[in-house]
Scaffold this motif. Structure first.
Motif, short mmCIF file in Angstrom:
data_model
loop_
_atom_site.label_atom_id
_atom_site.label_comp_id
_atom_site.label_asym_id
_atom_site.label_seq_id
_atom_site.Cartn_x
_atom_site.Cartn_y
_atom_site.Cartn_z
N PRO A 183 14.31 -27.26 36.46
CA PRO A 183 14.62 -26.32 35.38
C PRO A 183 14.88 -24.89 35.85
O PRO A 183 15.49 -24.11 35.12
CB PRO A 183 13.39 -26.39 34.47
N ALA A 219 19.11 -31.06 35.80
CA ALA A 219 18.39 -29.93 35.20
C ALA A 219 16.97 -30.32 34.79
O ALA A 219 16.07 -29.47 34.82
CB ALA A 219 19.16 -29.39 34.00
N SER A 244 21.19 -24.70 31.30
CA SER A 244 21.10 -24.39 32.73
C SER A 244 22.40 -23.80 33.29
O SER A 244 22.42 -23.31 34.42
CB SER A 244 20.75 -25.65 33.53
#
Length: 105
Positions: free
Chosen positions: A46, A42, A69
């Motif tokens: 992102p 992540a 996430s």
């Protein structure tokens, strides 16, 4: 038809994003390192929303859902092959209700 490709390494989210896909299934999540791997992937990606699956049990559900996430968590523990083979639908209902309850806390 929606597609959720599987990822296991940093190469796959790069390919998914290049293809215009921003949701990916982290599989098999627990054998790959669980939440630590999710966090590691992540950080550089992102924009990728994750749906971790693979050997995640009820006791690990909250840890995955707490990660920003994560879009959803899959879990065969709720309807395992043995449950289906035996017709244990009440057990499936109970385990699913427990997972929903855990996800709301």
């Amino acid at each position: 038809m929606p597609v959720v490709p599987g990822i296991a390494t940093a190469t796959e989210p790069m390919r998914a994003l290049k293809a215009g896909v921003d949701t990916a299934k982290l599989f098999p999540a627990e054998p790959l390192g669980g939440v630590r791997t999710l966090q590691a992937l992540a950080a550089p990606f992102p924009r990728v929303r994750s749906v971790p699956t693979g050997e995640i049990g009820a006791s690990r559900l909250a840890a995955y859902l707490a990660h920003p996430s994560v879009l959803a968590v899959g879990g065969s523990w709720m309807a395992a092959a043995d449950h289906l083979r035996r017709g244990a639908y009440e057990e499936i209902r109970r385990l699913t209700a427990d997972a929903v309850e855990r996800s709301m806390t």
